[in-house]
Scaffold this active site. Structure first.
Site, PDB file in Angstrom:
ATOM      1  N   ASP A  89      -0.861  -3.277   9.518  1.00 27.73           N
ATOM      2  CA  ASP A  89      -1.835  -2.592   8.677  1.00 27.73           C
ATOM      3  C   ASP A  89      -2.919  -3.587   8.276  1.00 27.73           C
ATOM      4  OD1 ASP A  89      -2.991  -0.517   7.291  1.00 27.73           O
ATOM      5  OD2 ASP A  89      -1.741  -0.761   5.507  1.00 27.73           O
ATOM      6  N   TYR A  91      -6.972  -4.314   6.484  1.00 26.21           N
ATOM      7  CA  TYR A  91      -7.567  -4.210   5.140  1.00 26.21           C
ATOM      8  C   TYR A  91      -9.072  -4.315   5.341  1.00 26.21           C
ATOM      9  CZ  TYR A  91      -7.721  -5.627   0.097  1.00 26.21           C
ATOM     10  OH  TYR A  91      -7.925  -5.724  -1.258  1.00 26.21           O
ATOM     11  N   HIS A  96     -13.251  -0.696  -0.118  1.00 27.78           N
ATOM     12  CA  HIS A  96     -11.876  -0.675  -0.639  1.00 27.78           C
ATOM     13  C   HIS A  96     -11.468  -2.062  -1.148  1.00 27.78           C
ATOM     14  CE1 HIS A  96      -7.592   0.098  -1.033  1.00 27.78           C
ATOM     15  NE2 HIS A  96      -7.337  -0.877  -0.193  1.00 27.78           N
ATOM     16  N   ARG A 105      -7.922  -8.089  -9.959  1.00 27.52           N
ATOM     17  CA  ARG A 105      -8.297  -9.446 -10.385  1.00 27.52           C
ATOM     18  C   ARG A 105      -9.627  -9.417 -11.119  1.00 27.52           C
ATOM     19  NH1 ARG A 105      -6.312  -9.496  -5.303  1.00 27.52           N
ATOM     20  NH2 ARG A 105      -8.387  -9.365  -4.398  1.00 27.52           N
ATOM     21  N   GLU A 160      -2.674   5.849   0.785  1.00 26.59           N
ATOM     22  CA  GLU A 160      -3.797   5.159   1.408  1.00 26.59           C
ATOM     23  C   GLU A 160      -4.170   5.968   2.646  1.00 26.59           C
ATOM     24  OE1 GLU A 160      -2.906   0.946   1.890  1.00 26.59           O
ATOM     25  OE2 GLU A 160      -3.387   0.625  -0.236  1.00 26.59           O
ATOM     26  N   GLU A 162      -5.870   6.378   6.004  1.00 30.73           N
ATOM     27  CA  GLU A 162      -6.248   5.389   7.015  1.00 30.73           C
ATOM     28  C   GLU A 162      -6.329   6.045   8.395  1.00 30.73           C
ATOM     29  OE1 GLU A 162      -4.070   1.756   6.854  1.00 30.73           O
ATOM     30  OE2 GLU A 162      -3.635   1.929   4.702  1.00 30.73           O
ATOM     31  N   ASP A 194      -0.539   5.608   4.301  1.00 33.00           N
ATOM     32  CA  ASP A 194       0.261   4.425   3.981  1.00 33.00           C
ATOM     33  C   ASP A 194       0.685   4.529   2.506  1.00 33.00           C
ATOM     34  OD1 ASP A 194       1.327   1.865   3.830  1.00 33.00           O
ATOM     35  OD2 ASP A 194      -0.621   0.903   3.570  1.00 33.00           O
ATOM     36  N   ARG A 198       2.407   1.105  -6.205  1.00 33.73           N
ATOM     37  CA  ARG A 198       1.513   0.065  -6.732  1.00 33.73           C
ATOM     38  C   ARG A 198       2.212  -0.886  -7.705  1.00 33.73           C
ATOM     39  NH1 ARG A 198      -2.086   0.131  -2.903  1.00 33.73           N
ATOM     40  NH2 ARG A 198      -3.186   2.124  -2.721  1.00 33.73           N
ATOM     41  N   GLN A 201       4.226  -3.215  -5.584  1.00 37.50           N
ATOM     42  CA  GLN A 201       3.268  -4.033  -4.818  1.00 37.50           C
ATOM     43  C   GLN A 201       2.641  -5.117  -5.694  1.00 37.50           C
ATOM     44  OE1 GLN A 201      -0.076  -1.751  -3.348  1.00 37.50           O
ATOM     45  NE2 GLN A 201      -1.124  -3.552  -2.537  1.00 37.50           N
ATOM     46  N   TYR A 205       3.267  -8.992  -4.435  1.00 36.30           N
ATOM     47  CA  TYR A 205       2.398  -9.247  -3.272  1.00 36.30           C
ATOM     48  C   TYR A 205       1.846 -10.661  -3.160  1.00 36.30           C
ATOM     49  CZ  TYR A 205      -2.235  -9.108  -5.562  1.00 36.30           C
ATOM     50  OH  TYR A 205      -3.351  -9.388  -6.307  1.00 36.30           O
ATOM     51  N   LYS A 214       5.340  -1.180   0.241  1.00 34.06           N
ATOM     52  CA  LYS A 214       4.696  -0.419   1.316  1.00 34.06           C
ATOM     53  C   LYS A 214       5.630  -0.208   2.505  1.00 34.06           C
ATOM     54  CE  LYS A 214      -0.082  -1.746   0.435  1.00 34.06           C
ATOM     55  NZ  LYS A 214      -0.767  -0.480   0.788  1.00 34.06           N
ATOM     56  N   THR A 218       5.600   5.428   5.933  1.00 35.56           N
ATOM     57  CA  THR A 218       4.210   5.515   6.378  1.00 35.56           C
ATOM     58  C   THR A 218       4.130   6.743   7.262  1.00 35.56           C
ATOM     59  OG1 THR A 218       4.071   3.093   6.406  1.00 35.56           O
ATOM     60  CG2 THR A 218       2.327   4.307   7.559  1.00 35.56           C
ATOM     61  N   THR A 305      -6.967   1.131   4.094  1.00 31.69           N
ATOM     62  CA  THR A 305      -7.541   2.242   3.344  1.00 31.69           C
ATOM     63  C   THR A 305      -9.018   2.387   3.642  1.00 31.69           C
ATOM     64  OG1 THR A 305      -6.015   1.690   1.572  1.00 31.69           O
ATOM     65  CG2 THR A 305      -7.805   3.208   1.032  1.00 31.69           C
ATOM     66  N   GLU A 319      -8.145   3.737  -6.618  1.00 36.36           N
ATOM     67  CA  GLU A 319      -9.601   3.662  -6.769  1.00 36.36           C
ATOM     68  C   GLU A 319     -10.173   4.949  -7.356  1.00 36.36           C
ATOM     69  OE1 GLU A 319     -11.323   1.847  -2.890  1.00 36.36           O
ATOM     70  OE2 GLU A 319      -9.300   2.548  -2.474  1.00 36.36           O
TER      71      GLU A 319
HETATM   72 MN    MN Z   1      -2.645   0.308   3.877  1.00 33.17          MN
END
Ligand code: MN
Length: 377
Positions: A89, A91, A96, A105, A160, A162, A194, A198, A201, A205, A214, A218, A305, A319
């Site tokens: 997967d 990014y 996104h 962050r 997500e 995708e 996906d 959260r 994650q 992560y 994750k 899927t 995503t 989001e």
């Molecule tokens: Mn994904």
């Protein structure tokens, strides 16, 4: 093969002798439970079959014979269309990645420093890729609470939206593909959801990337749209600045004008535009093989995503609700920040076909079951 509200059985079509001359062994290839054998044959074979099917479906001479191989779509049950080998997967949506950076962050530079130098990705779990319609059980896991770490059902289940690319032609160890090799190896496209926990994650992560948050399920759409069917949907991809290294450089840089549609309990909540993706699938494939790893038939690599510049173009609820600060109101009156048990998500997509036609993709759908009640895979 899906055609409107019908399905053409390629096994029956081959047995009727209608695919003779396209492959040496069409009956054998289309009697397999998955598309893998066909996908491994390569572009010339894909084209020969596709061209023959177009003739069979449009030339009136074949209508009567072909009727034997047509089945109402309502009468079939879908399965995974191919045996998934490895799953990656990426990014690759700048919108996104910036949104997630701002949410996770705050105050820091939203994009990681290497984001525009290479398509970031992770190896996912191929064994939990499931076909559309498979119920999704809410995963349990470890997450952080104000009182410290806790273990239990995820409290922050997300999606997500995708686009996934399916490898047909494998490579041997040590082969490095260029972006130009893309269409010789990739058979086609599926839609991907996906599913992401959260809370799990976010706690796990750093520094090695997504793991159990994750890896529980899927979902993919049951129909693989061949790349050749998307020829008219090719559009120039966004200009990359700074310039990329040579192994990622494309002589003709293109993406696909594909619009996803995300429905939450039936309400259309987002329409992410795939044409805005910063990294193209051809670059993703070149990067994936840049160290010489062998590709296998059935490898699936997903785009990451898909999000556009507008809020209603975001492909995740993280989001869409801006980290839960702006709940979404659904047509049934439900107010949501994340998925509740019993919720249903349907992702569909459309793309321009030749001569003004519209290509529809098979949907990818799933209903959330309470934790501990069974479900995927
Ligand atoms: Mn994904």
């Amino acid at each position: 093969m899906a055609i409107g509200d019908q399905v053409l059985c390629l096994k029956t079509t081959a047995r009727l002798g209608l695919l003779d001359g396209t492959l040496p062994d069409p009956v054998e290839v289309f009697s397999q439970p998955t598309l893998n054998a066909f996908m491994a044959r390569g572009r010339a074979a894909w084209r020969a079959v596709r061209e023959r099917l177009t003739i069979l479906l449009t030339d009136e001479r074949y209508q009567e014979t072909l009727a034997e191989a047509l089945i109402p779509r309502s009468a079939i049950r879908v399965h995974l269309p191919f045996e998934v080998a490895d799953y990656v997967d990426f990014y690759s949506s700048e919108y996104h990645a910036v949104n997630v950076g701002r949410i996770f962050r705050p105050g820091a530079e939203p994009l990681p420093p290497q984001w525009k130098q290479l398509p970031i990705g992770y190896h996912g779990r191929a064994g939990t890729v499931v076909v559309s319609g498979t119920p999704i059980m809410r995963p349990t896991g470890q997450y952080r609470t104000p009182d410290g770490p806790a273990y239990g059902p995820s409290r922050w289940l997300d999606i997500e939206a995708e686009v996934g690319f399916v490898v047909g032609v494998p490579t041997t160890y040590g082969t490095r593909l260029t972006p130009e090799d893309f269409a010789d190896h990739v058979f086609g496209v599926v839609l991907v959801n996906d599913w992401s926990a959260r809370d799990i994650q976010r706690w796990e992560y750093q520094p090695l990337g997504p793991f159990l948050g994750k890896a529980f399920a899927t979902s993919i759409s049951p129909w693989v749209v061949p790349l050749d069917a998307l020829a008219a949907a090719q559009v120039p991809a966004p200009v990359q600045d700074p310039p990329v290294l040579d192994y990622l450089r494309e002589s003709r840089r293109y993406g696909y004008d594909l619009t996803l549609h995300v429905r939450w309990n039936g309400t259309l909540v987002a329409s992410p535009p795939f044409s805005t993706m910063y990294w193209t699938p051809a670059q993703q494939l070149a990067h994936l093989t840049s160290g010489g790893l062998p590709l296998r038939t059935g490898d699936l690599f997903a785009s990451g995503t898909v999000s556009g510049p507008e809020r209603r173009q975001c492909g995740s609820f993280l989001e869409l609700t801006w980290n839960g600060a702006e709940p979404v109101t659904l047509a049934d009156g439900g107010v949501r920040t994340c998925l509740e048990d019993g919720d249903r998500v349907d992702i569909t997509a459309t793309a321009p076909g030749i001569d003004g036609t519209v290509i529809g993709f098979g949907e990818v759908s799933g209903v959330i079951l309470p934790s501990g009640t069974g479900g995927a895979p």
